[in-house]
Design an enzyme around this catalytic site. Structure first.
Site, PDB file in Angstrom:
ATOM      1  N   GLU A  27       0.889  -1.169   0.000  1.00  0.00           N
ATOM      2  CA  GLU A  27       0.000   0.000   0.000  1.00  0.00           C
ATOM      3  C   GLU A  27       0.919   1.209   0.000  1.00  0.00           C
ATOM      4  OE1 GLU A  27      -3.272  -0.292   0.002  1.00  0.00           O
ATOM      5  OE2 GLU A  27      -3.411  -2.433   0.415  1.00  0.00           O
TER       6      GLU A  27
ATOM      7  N   CYS B  73      -3.313   8.645   3.342  1.00  0.00           N
ATOM      8  CA  CYS B  73      -3.022   8.054   2.029  1.00  0.00           C
ATOM      9  C   CYS B  73      -4.205   8.227   1.076  1.00  0.00           C
ATOM     10  CB  CYS B  73      -2.688   6.582   2.194  1.00  0.00           C
ATOM     11  SG  CYS B  73      -3.933   5.694   3.140  1.00  0.00           S
TER      12      CYS B  73
HETATM   13  P1  NAP Z   1       8.218   4.939   4.696  1.00  0.00           P
HETATM   14  O1  NAP Z   1       9.336   5.878   5.004  1.00  0.00           O
HETATM   15  O2  NAP Z   1       8.250   4.195   3.434  1.00  0.00           O
HETATM   16  O3  NAP Z   1       8.155   3.955   5.949  1.00  0.00           O
HETATM   17  C1  NAP Z   1       7.156   2.991   6.028  1.00  0.00           C
HETATM   18  C2  NAP Z   1       7.599   1.874   6.942  1.00  0.00           C
HETATM   19  O4  NAP Z   1       8.688   1.175   6.337  1.00  0.00           O
HETATM   20  C3  NAP Z   1       8.111   2.344   8.306  1.00  0.00           C
HETATM   21  O5  NAP Z   1       7.662   1.456   9.293  1.00  0.00           O
HETATM   22  C4  NAP Z   1       9.609   2.262   8.140  1.00  0.00           C
HETATM   23  O6  NAP Z   1      10.290   2.100   9.353  1.00  0.00           O
HETATM   24  C5  NAP Z   1       9.703   1.015   7.308  1.00  0.00           C
HETATM   25  N1  NAP Z   1      11.006   0.818   6.669  1.00  0.00           N
HETATM   26  C6  NAP Z   1      11.854   1.751   6.203  1.00  0.00           C
HETATM   27  N2  NAP Z   1      12.954   1.157   5.710  1.00  0.00           N
HETATM   28  C7  NAP Z   1      12.791  -0.179   5.876  1.00  0.00           C
HETATM   29  C8  NAP Z   1      13.593  -1.323   5.590  1.00  0.00           C
HETATM   30  N3  NAP Z   1      14.795  -1.214   5.040  1.00  0.00           N
HETATM   31  N4  NAP Z   1      13.100  -2.537   5.908  1.00  0.00           N
HETATM   32  C9  NAP Z   1      11.882  -2.680   6.455  1.00  0.00           C
HETATM   33  N5  NAP Z   1      11.100  -1.628   6.778  1.00  0.00           N
HETATM   34  C10 NAP Z   1      11.544  -0.400   6.476  1.00  0.00           C
HETATM   35  O7  NAP Z   1       6.826   5.684   4.731  1.00  0.00           O
HETATM   36  P2  NAP Z   1       6.241   6.688   5.812  1.00  0.00           P
HETATM   37  O8  NAP Z   1       7.025   7.959   5.722  1.00  0.00           O
HETATM   38  O9  NAP Z   1       6.106   6.030   7.144  1.00  0.00           O
HETATM   39  O10 NAP Z   1       4.758   6.899   5.258  1.00  0.00           O
HETATM   40  C11 NAP Z   1       4.442   7.840   4.265  1.00  0.00           C
HETATM   41  C12 NAP Z   1       4.078   7.166   2.987  1.00  0.00           C
HETATM   42  O11 NAP Z   1       3.191   6.097   3.231  1.00  0.00           O
HETATM   43  C13 NAP Z   1       3.367   8.091   2.037  1.00  0.00           C
HETATM   44  O12 NAP Z   1       3.996   8.020   0.791  1.00  0.00           O
HETATM   45  C14 NAP Z   1       1.961   7.517   1.944  1.00  0.00           C
HETATM   46  O13 NAP Z   1       1.380   7.646   0.679  1.00  0.00           O
HETATM   47  C15 NAP Z   1       2.150   6.107   2.272  1.00  0.00           C
HETATM   48  N6  NAP Z   1       0.937   5.564   2.885  1.00  0.00           N
HETATM   49  C16 NAP Z   1       0.181   4.716   2.144  1.00  0.00           C
HETATM   50  C17 NAP Z   1      -0.964   4.169   2.689  1.00  0.00           C
HETATM   51  C18 NAP Z   1      -1.807   3.217   1.904  1.00  0.00           C
HETATM   52  O14 NAP Z   1      -2.691   2.600   2.495  1.00  0.00           O
HETATM   53  N7  NAP Z   1      -1.578   3.066   0.625  1.00  0.00           N
HETATM   54  C19 NAP Z   1      -1.323   4.481   3.999  1.00  0.00           C
HETATM   55  C20 NAP Z   1      -0.532   5.352   4.706  1.00  0.00           C
HETATM   56  C21 NAP Z   1       0.613   5.890   4.140  1.00  0.00           C
HETATM   57  P3  NAP Z   1      11.013   3.332  10.106  1.00  0.00           P
HETATM   58  O15 NAP Z   1       9.945   4.299  10.446  1.00  0.00           O
HETATM   59  O16 NAP Z   1      11.626   2.680  11.283  1.00  0.00           O
HETATM   60  O17 NAP Z   1      11.998   3.900   9.135  1.00  0.00           O
END
Ligand code: NAP
Length: 514
Positions: free
Chosen positions: A250, A289
């Site tokens: 997602e 999102c």
């Molecule tokens: P993100 O930076 O991609 O992080 C998402 C998750 O991935 C966090 O728990 C992060 O952990 C983890 N992560 C990062 N690097 C990783 C790795 N190497 N291995 C495993 N996990 C890893 O996204 P975000 O800033 O939290 O969220 C914003 C984005 O999410 C936006 O682009 C939004 O569109 C999207 N979003 C989508 C939906 C949907 O349902 N489609 C819903 C909500 C948000 P850490 O925090 O510890 O780095």
């Protein structure tokens, strides 16, 4: 300083090594810390595979439903405490916090009811028996059975309660043990949920890693599944990292709203449209999102729509969400602020200003915040002259209180092509009472959207708005949105189950699924 531990292999462990601070994004005060590593994740996976799988395998859907119902009850019991944590660590207003926490409880309750409905079984039938022999005695039947692996859940920062619980609810009813990892910056709420939940669940069924992922994905095997919510670049990395495991993504989404040519801006449907755009720009400071990022309006109504939105946006107070009058809090982190400002700058190079400049907070600055502190950005409304050729509008999600208007002739096929220009979204919406227009729009826009919200005068008074994800409807979208699918009632279980075709004596097959 409070140190948040992780719940792994049946106990709480603090980890070790460098610490990472969780901040209050309004004041930048440190609210808690986590260690960046030092957890035995191999042991956590082994514990889930052995203890968690065995515990869930002996429970029927109805019994799993009882567990999930207990989790919903635990959230209700700690609601005020969880709201306070969300205000302090996520920059949520009270209303934003309730949206996340009540959304989590409602989703758990929905799946608890589904478990009860599926009853005292462990296998699910899929469709009717199919005659595959000379007579109906030799039959085929598809079934769903729990996968025997670990469900790894990785969540985004914006919904620490709802994101955690919607994935957890589906996994538990489906019968897979979970290792859940919330985003670090806003992990306080999820950490508290783990504390509330772990005494209510059999051992190994839920583990939670608080802090960076570390080697989490290195332990994923083909039997496991990974459900990820977050940004598209992280998703891309994940695809390469676990090519053998079932993966649900997602990710980013350029959701759009379209005003039909038949709708007067001052009508009930026009009002619904304006309210939905404003709600999505301001709720959770635009960090949803499902939020509307692109707004298509008939050319002759664009000035009126812009005025209506400006007027509403101007009434929102921005500042420390602990203050009751504040309706827009900060974005979640310094990194978020930087990303949103960069997104606004990209849009500004290709669009005209309608409201909010580059996101400066108007007047004396954010209310109730020490000078110079906090990750604040005011709502920003832009106007593109050509919806189709404005690349920043159609290629980059700005994850904050930012939206862009664009004119069109009122043609439904063009409106659908505009949805397609986002290359796959979670949800888009159209507002019209003209059924022929809606038919053309839906037929052409639906391939590009996980959900379409159709605003009209008959439903205007009871609409939850396009931005609200419902447990009964699928959440996820094609293309840029990740290609995933979650929730949707019973459909949400399928990711955590194997569909197997059985062939045999019809009466044996019937007895298996009851
Ligand atoms: P993100 O930076 O991609 O992080 C998402 C998750 O991935 C966090 O728990 C992060 O952990 C983890 N992560 C990062 N690097 C990783 C790795 N190497 N291995 C495993 N996990 C890893 O996204 P975000 O800033 O939290 O969220 C914003 C984005 O999410 C936006 O682009 C939004 O569109 C999207 N979003 C989508 C939906 C949907 O349902 N489609 C819903 C909500 C948000 P850490 O925090 O510890 O780095």
């Amino acid at each position: 300083m409070q140190l948040l531990g992780s719940f792994l292999a049946g106990g709480w462990s603090n980890g070790s090594g460098a610490t990472q601070a969780l901040l209050n994004p309004a004041t930048e005060a440190v609210v808690a810390e986590v260690h960046a590593g030092g957890h035995d994740l191999a042991q956590a996976f082994a514990f889930a595979r052995e203890a968690g799988t065995a515990e869930l395998a002996q429970l029927t859907f109805a019994q799993r439903g009882e567990l999930v119902a207990a989790l919903a009850k635990a959230i209700h019991g700690a609601r005020e405490e969880l709201i306070a944590l969300a205000i302090a660590n996520c920059g949520n207003t009270r209303s934003d916090a309730k949206f996340d926490i009540d959304g989590a409880a409602v989703t758990l309750s929905h799946y608890a009811d589904l478990g009860a409905k599926l009853g005292a079984h462990t296998l699910l039938g899929d469709g009717e028996p199919i005659q595959v022999g000379r007579t109906a005695r030799m039959s085929g039947q598809h079934i769903w059975v729990s996968r025997r692996g670990v469900a790894v859940h990785i969540n985004a920062f914006n919904f620490p309660a709802w994101g955690t619980c919607e994935k957890l609810a589906c996994s538990l009813i489906a019968g897979m043990p979970v290792i859940s990892k919330p985003a670090t910056a806003t992990a306080h709420v999820a950490w508290r949920l783990a504390q509330l939940f772990e005494p209510l669940l059999p051992k190994g069924v839920l583990q939670m890693l608080i802090g960076p992922a570390g080697s989490l994905l290195d332990h994923v095997t083909p039997a496991d599944v990974v459900a990820f919510t977050g940004g598209s670049s992280t998703a891309q990395m994940l695809r390469g990292k676990v090519p053998h495991a079932r993966l649900n993504i997602e990710a980013d989404s350029l959701n759009a709203a379209v005003l039909g040519p038949d709708v007067e801006v001052t009508s009930e449907v026009g009002n619904l449209f304006l309210s939905d755009v404003v709600r999505d720009m301001t709720q959770k400071s635009g960090q949803k999102c499902t939020a509307i990022r692109r707004v298509l309006v008939p050319e002759d109504k664009l000035a009126e729509v812009a005025e209506g939105l400006k007027e509403r946006l101007a009434s929102f107070k921005i500042g420390n969400p602990e203050l009751e009058e504040v309706r827009i809090g900060p974005v979640a982190s310094a990194q978020q602020l930087e990303d949103v400002k960069a997104g606004i700058a990209r849009l500004a190079a290709a669009t005209e200003e309608v409201y909010g400049g580059r996101g400066e907070v108007p007047g004396p600055g954010p209310l109730g915040v020490p000078e110079g502190k906090g990750f604040f950005v005011g709502p920003v409304l832009r106007r593109a002259s050509n919806a189709m050729t404005c690349a920043p509008l159609n290629e980059h999600e700005v994850f904050g209180p930012v939206s862009t208007l664009a004119p069109y002739s009122g043609d439904a096929a063009y409106a659908a092509a505009f949805i397609a220009k986002g290359e796959g979204c979670l949800v888009s919406s159209a507002y019209s009472d003209d059924r022929d227009w809606v038919q053309t729009f839906v037929t052409n826009a639906a391939p590009w959207a996980g959900r379409l919200f159709l605003g009209s005068s008959k439903m205007a008074a009871m609409s939850p708005g396009p931005g609200t994800v419902l447990p009964s409807l699928v959440h996820g979208g094609p293309g840029r949105a990740g290609g995933g699918e979650e929730l949707g009632g019973q459909r949400g279980l399928q990711f955590y189950m194997q569909r197997t075709a059985l062939e045999g004596d019809a009466s044996v097959l019937k007895s298996l699924i009851g």
